[in-house]
Scaffold this motif. Structure first.
Motif, PDB file in Angstrom:
ATOM      1  N   GLU A 198       0.997  -1.172  -0.029  1.00 25.79           N
ATOM      2  CA  GLU A 198       0.079   0.042   0.046  1.00 25.79           C
ATOM      3  C   GLU A 198       0.906   1.330  -0.025  1.00 25.79           C
ATOM      4  O   GLU A 198       0.548   2.199  -0.775  1.00 25.79           O
ATOM      5  CB  GLU A 198      -0.895   0.100   1.358  1.00 25.79           C
ATOM      6  N   TYR A 199       1.970   1.396   0.847  1.00 24.38           N
ATOM      7  CA  TYR A 199       2.784   2.206   1.006  1.00 24.38           C
ATOM      8  C   TYR A 199       3.404   2.715  -0.571  1.00 24.38           C
ATOM      9  O   TYR A 199       3.651   3.804  -1.270  1.00 24.38           O
ATOM     10  CB  TYR A 199       3.874   2.396   1.865  1.00 24.38           C
ATOM     11  N   LEU A 200       3.831   1.640  -1.199  1.00 23.48           N
ATOM     12  CA  LEU A 200       4.555   1.599  -2.396  1.00 23.48           C
ATOM     13  C   LEU A 200       3.728   2.267  -3.462  1.00 23.48           C
ATOM     14  O   LEU A 200       4.203   2.903  -4.574  1.00 23.48           O
ATOM     15  CB  LEU A 200       5.446   0.427  -2.901  1.00 23.48           C
ATOM     16  N   THR A 201       2.477   1.710  -3.382  1.00 26.47           N
ATOM     17  CA  THR A 201       1.412   2.005  -4.629  1.00 26.47           C
ATOM     18  C   THR A 201       0.964   3.397  -4.669  1.00 26.47           C
ATOM     19  O   THR A 201       0.801   4.290  -5.199  1.00 26.47           O
ATOM     20  CB  THR A 201       0.522   1.050  -4.728  1.00 26.47           C
ATOM     21  N   LYS A 202       0.679   3.875  -3.157  1.00 28.53           N
ATOM     22  CA  LYS A 202      -0.007   4.954  -2.965  1.00 28.53           C
ATOM     23  C   LYS A 202       0.633   6.265  -2.602  1.00 28.53           C
ATOM     24  O   LYS A 202       0.647   7.299  -3.007  1.00 28.53           O
ATOM     25  CB  LYS A 202      -1.140   4.663  -1.840  1.00 28.53           C
ATOM     26  N   VAL A 203       1.899   6.068  -1.846  1.00 26.75           N
ATOM     27  CA  VAL A 203       2.801   6.995  -1.357  1.00 26.75           C
ATOM     28  C   VAL A 203       4.035   7.132  -2.230  1.00 26.75           C
ATOM     29  O   VAL A 203       4.166   8.257  -2.813  1.00 26.75           O
ATOM     30  CB  VAL A 203       3.204   6.980   0.135  1.00 26.75           C
ATOM     31  N   LYS A 204       4.783   6.179  -2.412  1.00 23.43           N
ATOM     32  CA  LYS A 204       6.120   6.154  -3.182  1.00 23.43           C
ATOM     33  C   LYS A 204       5.878   6.574  -4.524  1.00 23.43           C
ATOM     34  O   LYS A 204       6.548   7.360  -5.179  1.00 23.43           O
ATOM     35  CB  LYS A 204       6.968   5.085  -2.714  1.00 23.43           C
ATOM     36  N   ARG A 205       4.998   5.784  -5.265  1.00 23.12           N
ATOM     37  CA  ARG A 205       4.653   5.902  -6.723  1.00 23.12           C
ATOM     38  C   ARG A 205       4.295   7.474  -6.746  1.00 23.12           C
ATOM     39  O   ARG A 205       4.784   7.977  -7.874  1.00 23.12           O
ATOM     40  CB  ARG A 205       3.444   5.032  -6.915  1.00 23.12           C
ATOM     41  N   ALA A 206       3.543   8.028  -6.053  1.00 22.69           N
ATOM     42  CA  ALA A 206       3.099   9.512  -6.274  1.00 22.69           C
ATOM     43  C   ALA A 206       4.254  10.433  -6.156  1.00 22.69           C
ATOM     44  O   ALA A 206       4.565  11.432  -6.863  1.00 22.69           O
ATOM     45  CB  ALA A 206       2.090   9.805  -5.290  1.00 22.69           C
ATOM     46  N   GLU A 207       5.302   9.992  -5.246  1.00 18.03           N
ATOM     47  CA  GLU A 207       6.235  10.862  -5.054  1.00 18.03           C
ATOM     48  C   GLU A 207       7.167  10.791  -6.002  1.00 18.03           C
ATOM     49  O   GLU A 207       7.863  11.906  -6.471  1.00 18.03           O
ATOM     50  CB  GLU A 207       7.017  10.454  -3.754  1.00 18.03           C
ATOM     51  N   ILE A 208       7.495   9.552  -6.758  1.00 14.36           N
ATOM     52  CA  ILE A 208       8.249   9.492  -7.691  1.00 14.36           C
ATOM     53  C   ILE A 208       7.741  10.308  -9.202  1.00 14.36           C
ATOM     54  O   ILE A 208       8.563  10.922  -9.799  1.00 14.36           O
ATOM     55  CB  ILE A 208       8.494   7.910  -8.252  1.00 14.36           C
ATOM     56  N   VAL A 209       6.523  10.272  -9.099  1.00 14.64           N
ATOM     57  CA  VAL A 209       5.785  10.924 -10.537  1.00 14.64           C
ATOM     58  C   VAL A 209       6.049  12.154 -10.135  1.00 14.64           C
ATOM     59  O   VAL A 209       6.345  13.035 -11.118  1.00 14.64           O
ATOM     60  CB  VAL A 209       4.293  10.391 -10.326  1.00 14.64           C
ATOM     61  N   GLU A 210       5.799  12.758  -8.870  1.00 12.34           N
ATOM     62  CA  GLU A 210       6.114  14.252  -8.660  1.00 12.34           C
ATOM     63  C   GLU A 210       7.528  14.758  -8.947  1.00 12.34           C
ATOM     64  O   GLU A 210       7.759  15.602  -9.608  1.00 12.34           O
ATOM     65  CB  GLU A 210       5.798  14.674  -7.352  1.00 12.34           C
ATOM     66  N   ARG A 211       8.665  13.794  -8.622  1.00 10.83           N
ATOM     67  CA  ARG A 211      10.076  14.189  -8.992  1.00 10.83           C
ATOM     68  C   ARG A 211      10.352  14.432 -10.726  1.00 10.83           C
ATOM     69  O   ARG A 211      11.033  14.847 -11.102  1.00 10.83           O
ATOM     70  CB  ARG A 211      11.019  12.951  -8.144  1.00 10.83           C
ATOM     71  N   ILE A 212       9.456  13.180 -11.285  1.00  7.56           N
ATOM     72  CA  ILE A 212       9.607  12.996 -12.695  1.00  7.56           C
ATOM     73  C   ILE A 212       9.191  14.461 -13.335  1.00  7.56           C
ATOM     74  O   ILE A 212       9.748  14.957 -14.162  1.00  7.56           O
ATOM     75  CB  ILE A 212       8.865  11.538 -13.235  1.00  7.56           C
ATOM     76  N   GLN A 213       8.058  14.868 -12.972  1.00  9.61           N
ATOM     77  CA  GLN A 213       7.511  15.918 -13.526  1.00  9.61           C
ATOM     78  C   GLN A 213       8.207  17.040 -13.251  1.00  9.61           C
ATOM     79  O   GLN A 213       8.650  18.004 -14.017  1.00  9.61           O
ATOM     80  CB  GLN A 213       6.235  16.180 -12.858  1.00  9.61           C
TER      81      GLN A 213
END
Length: 155
Positions: free
Chosen positions: A20-35
């Motif tokens: 749940e952490y990897l899919t909901k929190v970390k995934r969103a953080e990584i997408v934000e860094r890519i943007q």
């Protein structure tokens, strides 16, 4: 990968929480860094973008592995039977060659942590100890040779 992954109820719950952490929190953080990295312009020489994409690939791989393990999990029930070593047993052994006692907890592969003495049922030591009785001596077939362990106590 294995067909079944043996886990305690606690280990299963921890795996679900990590997923749940990897899919909901970390995934969103990584997408934000890519943007953010994309907003800096040229992607061909953008180390920040490359690092974020590599982290994204690593995170997605970890998500896929956890999903597979959860989907193929077999929850092991705690047992009071200490006549034989089973998954969940705490086993005290004596290494005849090293002349030392060691305590191992036998768990499934997802919960193993060798630094804490928690070993997998699929490891050479774990596999050698399973279904054995107190007082028996087992031969462990390790990559660097064989050695013997005497089972002193099963909890």
């Amino acid at each position: 990968m294995a067909d079944k992954f043996y886990m305690t109820k606690e280990g299963f719950d921890a795996a679900k929480k990590q997923l749940e952490y990897l899919t909901k929190v970390k995934r969103a953080e990584i997408v934000e860094r890519i943007q953010e990295a994309r907003s800096h312009g040229d992607l061909s020489e953008n180390a920040e973008y490359d690092a974020a994409r590599n982290e994204q690939a690593s995170n997605e791989g970890e998500i896929a592995e956890l999903e597979y393990k959860i989907r193929n999990a077999e929850i092991i029930e705690e047992s009071e039977d200490n006549s034989l070593v089973h998954i969940g047993s705490v086993v005290t052994v004596y290494d005849e060659d090293m002349e030392e006692r060691t305590v191992y907890t036998i768990m499934g592969t997802t919960e193993a942590d060798a630094m804490k003495g928690i070993i997998s049922n699929e490891s050479p030591v774990g596999a050698a100890l399973l279904r054995r009785k107190k007082g028996e001596t087992v031969t462990v077939k390790a990559p660097n040779g064989e050695y013997r362990l005497k089972i002193l106590k099963i909890e």
